[in-house]
Design a protein around this motif. Structure first.
Motif, PDB file in Angstrom:
ATOM      1  N   PRO A 128       0.806  -1.224   0.000  1.00  0.00           N
ATOM      2  CA  PRO A 128       0.000   0.000   0.000  1.00  0.00           C
ATOM      3  C   PRO A 128       0.838   1.273   0.000  1.00  0.00           C
ATOM      4  CG  PRO A 128      -0.078  -1.071   2.147  1.00  0.00           C
ATOM      5  CD  PRO A 128       0.582  -2.027   1.212  1.00  0.00           C
ATOM      6  N   ALA A 129       2.062   1.202   0.479  1.00  0.00           N
ATOM      7  CA  ALA A 129       2.927   2.387   0.504  1.00  0.00           C
ATOM      8  C   ALA A 129       3.482   2.727  -0.871  1.00  0.00           C
ATOM      9  CB  ALA A 129       4.074   2.176   1.487  1.00  0.00           C
ATOM     10  N   PHE A 130       3.388   1.790  -1.813  1.00  0.00           N
ATOM     11  CA  PHE A 130       3.935   2.004  -3.155  1.00  0.00           C
ATOM     12  C   PHE A 130       2.881   1.615  -4.193  1.00  0.00           C
ATOM     13  CE2 PHE A 130       7.294   0.901  -0.173  1.00  0.00           C
ATOM     14  CZ  PHE A 130       8.139   1.992  -0.292  1.00  0.00           C
ATOM     15  N   PHE A 131       1.676   2.173  -4.023  1.00  0.00           N
ATOM     16  CA  PHE A 131       0.559   1.831  -4.896  1.00  0.00           C
ATOM     17  C   PHE A 131       0.841   2.221  -6.339  1.00  0.00           C
ATOM     18  CE2 PHE A 131      -3.310   3.016  -7.150  1.00  0.00           C
ATOM     19  CZ  PHE A 131      -4.080   1.869  -7.014  1.00  0.00           C
ATOM     20  N   GLY A 179      11.242   0.154  -0.396  1.00  0.00           N
ATOM     21  CA  GLY A 179      11.140   0.683  -1.751  1.00  0.00           C
ATOM     22  C   GLY A 179      12.296   1.594  -2.091  1.00  0.00           C
ATOM     23  N   GLU A 180      12.970   1.296  -3.195  1.00  0.00           N
ATOM     24  CA  GLU A 180      14.041   2.139  -3.721  1.00  0.00           C
ATOM     25  C   GLU A 180      13.477   2.944  -4.882  1.00  0.00           C
ATOM     26  OE1 GLU A 180      17.030   2.251  -2.432  1.00  0.00           O
ATOM     27  OE2 GLU A 180      17.141   0.427  -1.210  1.00  0.00           O
ATOM     28  N   GLN A 181      13.639   4.300  -4.835  1.00  0.00           N
ATOM     29  CA  GLN A 181      13.092   5.156  -5.875  1.00  0.00           C
ATOM     30  C   GLN A 181      14.148   6.150  -6.345  1.00  0.00           C
ATOM     31  OE1 GLN A 181       8.607   5.924  -5.235  1.00  0.00           O
ATOM     32  NE2 GLN A 181       9.432   5.962  -3.162  1.00  0.00           N
ATOM     33  N   PHE A 219      16.915  13.965  -9.359  1.00  0.00           N
ATOM     34  CA  PHE A 219      15.779  14.723  -8.845  1.00  0.00           C
ATOM     35  C   PHE A 219      15.291  14.135  -7.526  1.00  0.00           C
ATOM     36  CE2 PHE A 219      15.483  14.853 -13.576  1.00  0.00           C
ATOM     37  CZ  PHE A 219      16.065  16.111 -13.714  1.00  0.00           C
ATOM     38  N   TYR A 220      15.385  12.829  -7.377  1.00  0.00           N
ATOM     39  CA  TYR A 220      15.239  12.186  -6.078  1.00  0.00           C
ATOM     40  C   TYR A 220      15.923  10.828  -6.118  1.00  0.00           C
ATOM     41  CZ  TYR A 220      11.028  10.000  -8.213  1.00  0.00           C
ATOM     42  OH  TYR A 220      10.150   9.348  -9.031  1.00  0.00           O
ATOM     43  N   ASP A 221      16.408  10.410  -4.968  1.00  0.00           N
ATOM     44  CA  ASP A 221      17.105   9.129  -4.807  1.00  0.00           C
ATOM     45  C   ASP A 221      16.950   8.749  -3.337  1.00  0.00           C
ATOM     46  OD1 ASP A 221      18.722   6.923  -4.827  1.00  0.00           O
ATOM     47  OD2 ASP A 221      20.597   7.998  -5.190  1.00  0.00           O
ATOM     48  N   GLY A 245       5.636   8.212  -2.521  1.00  0.00           N
ATOM     49  CA  GLY A 245       5.954   9.251  -3.495  1.00  0.00           C
ATOM     50  C   GLY A 245       5.203  10.542  -3.233  1.00  0.00           C
ATOM     51  N   SER A 246       3.911  10.446  -2.882  1.00  0.00           N
ATOM     52  CA  SER A 246       3.136  11.665  -2.625  1.00  0.00           C
ATOM     53  C   SER A 246       3.604  12.370  -1.357  1.00  0.00           C
ATOM     54  CB  SER A 246       1.647  11.322  -2.520  1.00  0.00           C
ATOM     55  OG  SER A 246       1.380  10.522  -1.373  1.00  0.00           O
ATOM     56  N   LEU A 247       4.163  11.620  -0.414  1.00  0.00           N
ATOM     57  CA  LEU A 247       4.652  12.218   0.822  1.00  0.00           C
ATOM     58  C   LEU A 247       5.997  12.905   0.644  1.00  0.00           C
ATOM     59  CD1 LEU A 247       3.821   9.468   3.495  1.00  0.00           C
ATOM     60  CD2 LEU A 247       2.734  11.715   3.262  1.00  0.00           C
TER      61      LEU A 247
END
Length: 694
Positions: free
Chosen positions: A119-122, A357-359, A383-385, A479-481
């Motif tokens: 759910p944290a990475f929908f 989760g790695e983003q 831009f993000y890591d 991601g939204s957070l």
């Protein structure tokens, strides 16, 4: 196997299954029985669907064989209140089930009752991680908030894909489908008993398609392995391994001028096409289910390991950044069901999930943009890591009481605790350029209690009436957070709450010798909606500050007119309005069709019993193209044809014609930043297939 348990999963006590109704010839050419709808309950007894206080519908293996679809939408859209929209003609999708057509986390996607994602990475494309093309027995949709077994995301619907069990004797099957635009799908399945206690099934598929639109080619492979082991007469282990690999070219919606000039175009600029944007995703899930039955109890434990990647090019951004992500999960689903008396039973369960989760988002090549917001991007810029670790702990309880022979009461509740641990690998915090804001390491937690209650009353042995209340919620994604811009602020994250829904439903069900009928009226309000607000400095921040009302009527019937004709009708009329949301309060939500209708007429001629044919009409009503309610899209109506011919016991052939009248229409349309955007639908397309089993 010496004994087959009727229980299919930990949810057998609370998520009963019933067979979809269809007409399809069996090996001898005779039509299968098709009206009776049965369920499986905690005590392993078959019960009619009229004993269920919920709106749940399914698509059977026979119906999926007649559809012979390339996507779950080809079958799921036959269910009342269900509309799955394939994105850009590919394998991606968004859904409209008791909601407008959307990509938000209001749906819980399962396979064999195990969540397809954390759910944290929908991700709204979750169905592409199911093994739809490899060994699926049925698909089910529970509409409205889920039962006590289901947590975040089970707001508007729970979609469950169920795989085939091991066969009692050796069987193999081979299926090949070919169609226009170099479409090819190859499927193989084999099942056999190893000894009296154990057996296995292996299923695989390979899909390849050049796409009817420019730059929509895709390739997908799936492998599903199932092993069943009978430990004792009352104890069983079922192990599942699911793997898939998808690579697909990316396209976009069309502008108004593109729509008028070339409806098969990619919608992408020459600059974007030059980088050949692709989406690649790999998926693996390994699980083992232990089940044990005693005279008064059922015990079930499912540990699972899940891994997925999702890499793509963000074609909607002028600098076309690359996005790479992976999520690894360890989970445990544990449940016990106890028969307390001859009238009462209790189910106790605990779900635990640990996900990491790695983003990563970075610039793949040097780009200088022009026009508004012109900027220069240098290859290699990040831009993000970051890494986000998610912990979810969810105990639940459900109590069922048979007050009289006709009246059944059910009460339940679920408590969910979720913790996010964010670790930013970009060591510079604050404004990092290009409008991006880098956030320092932090932890955030959320919790929610979801009550459930239902009453089911048998009006007769063939009909029932039910009333149901269910509370649901959805968590914000990582991601939204944590992926915000300089227009945003961290303000409000610590006080953010899950988005909450309340579903109220009244339903009626009828089963008879020649007809089934379902009617449901629902009212769902989604409160504490997670939206952007603005502080005194003009910065956006996330806040629980909206309320939306969804209400509708769903009707479904299956009518066996005679031995040769069968008809099913699924109809939905709904309204989706902003009750409290900035300037849109009182407006209807965009992308929310007023009506959705699916009609299927099946013909099984007595003079040619080997043949089953079907004409399908799919209709989507008008909807607003923007939340400001300035412009309406007309919707569409399309006709499909599907046929199945059983040559002999081993061999059958099938055909499918999509958009039989070659109608030009858009599957969806919207207004974005004042400009119209259209998602074109396929022209007439023909598919032919052959199926051989032995």
């Amino acid at each position: 196997m010496t004994k087959k348990f009727l229980s299919l999963s930990i949810s057998a006590t609370l998520f009963p299954l019933f067979s979809a109704t269809c007409v399809l010839a069996n090996d001898s050419g005779e039509p299968e029985a098709n009206i009776e709808r049965l369920t499986v309950t905690a005590n392993r007894q078959e019960n009619l669907d009229t004993e269920l206080a919920m709106s749940v519908h399914s698509v059977s293996e026979q119906e999926m064989a007649l559809d012979n679809g390339q996507h779950p939408a080809d079958s799921l859209n036959s269910l009342a209140g269900v509309y799955i929209d394939q994105l850009a003609g590919g394998q991606g999708h968004k859904a409209a089930i008791r909601m407008p057509n959307n990509t938000s986390g209001y749906y819980l996607y399962l396979q064999d009752n195990i969540p397809l994602q954390s759910p944290a990475f929908f991700n709204h494309n979750a169905l592409w991680w199911s093994s739809f093309n490899a060994g699926v027995q049925r698909m089910e949709v529970l509409k409205g908030a889920g039962t006590a077994l289901y947590g975040s995301g089970a707001v508007a619907a729970t979609i469950n894909v169920l795989s085939k069990p091991v066969a009692d004797k050796k069987e193999s099957e081979f299926n090949l489908v070919a169609g226009q635009h170099d479409y090819r799908k190859l499927q193989f399945s084999h099942s056999n008993m190893l000894d009296q206690q154990s057996g296995f099934r292996v299923s695989a598929s390979l899909f390849d398609n050049q796409g009817w639109r420019d730059h929509t080619a895709g390739t997908r492979g799936e492998l599903s392995l199932r092993h069943e082991y009978q430990l004792a007469s009352d104890e069983q282990l079922t192990s599942l391994l699911v793997m898939s690999d998808l690579e697909q070219e990316m396209a976009a919606d069309l502008s108004e001028s593109q729509w008028q000039s070339d409806r098969n175009g990619s919608g992408l600029s020459d600059e974007v096409l030059a980088v050949d944007p692709l989406r690649k995703t790999q998926y693996l899930r390994l699980s083992t289910q232990w089940e044990k039955f005693t005279a008064n109890a059922l015990y079930s434990v499912i540990p699972y390991l899940r891994y997925r990647t999702n890499d793509y090019t963000a074609t909607w951004n002028t600098n076309t950044p690359k996005i790479e992500s992976s999520v690894t999960s360890l989970g445990l689903l544990a449940m016990s069901n106890f028969t307390l008396t001859d009238k009462a039973e209790t189910t106790i369960g605990l779900d635990i999930e640990l996900s990491e989760g790695e983003q990563l988002s970075y610039q793949p090549l040097d780009v200088t943009t022009t026009g508004w917001g012109a900027d220069t991007f240098v290859k290699g810029e990040k831009f993000y890591d970051d890494t986000t670790r998610y912990t979810g702990i969810s105990p639940y309880l459900q109590y069922k009481y048979q007050a009289t022979d006709e009246l059944q009461l059910t009460l339940g509740g679920r408590y969910d605790y979720a913790n996010y641990d964010f670790d930013n690998h970009i060591t510079v915090f604050g404004d990092i350029g290009h409008g991006k804001l880098s956030m320092a390491d932090r932890q955030d937690s959320f919790n929610h209690f979801s009550p459930k209650a239902s009453v089911n009353y048998l009006l007769s042995p063939d009909s029932s009436l039910f009333v149901r209340y269910a509370n649901g919620f959805r968590l914000p994604s990582a991601g939204s957070l944590y992926h915000i811009t300089t227009k945003d602020s961290e303000e409000g994250i610590s006080s953010l709450k899950p988005e909450v829904s309340d579903t109220y439903e009244l339903g009626y069900k009828l089963n008879s010798d020649s007809i089934t009928f379902d009617a449901a009226v629902y009212y769902m309000d989604v409160d504490d909606g997670i939206v952007h607000s603005y502080n005194q400095d003009g910065q956006r921040y996330l806040v629980n500050a909206t309320r939306v009302i969804h209400k509708g009527l769903e009707l479904a019937t299956n009518w066996q007119l005679n031995e040769q004709l069968n008809a099913t009708v699924a109809y939905t009329r709904s309204k989706h309005k902003f009750d409290d949301y900035q300037d849109y309060s009182g407006n209807e939500m965009m992308s929310a069709p007023e009506t959705i209708t699916n009609i299927r007429l099946r013909y099984h001629p007595s003079w040619l019993p080997q043949l089953t044919s079907m004409v399908e009409i799919q209709s989507v009503g008008q909807y607003w193209m923007d939340d400001a309610n300035t412009t309406k899209a007309d919707g569409y109506r399309v006709v499909n044809f599907k046929g199945h011919y059983q040559v002999n016991k081993q061999l059958s052939i099938n055909a499918r014609v999509i958009n039989l009248t070659d109608k030009e229409y858009e599957s969806s349309a919207r207004i974005s930043y004042g400009k119209m955007q259209f998602s074109p639908a396929a022209a007439r397309t023909v598919y032919l297939g052959v199926h051989y089993q032995w």
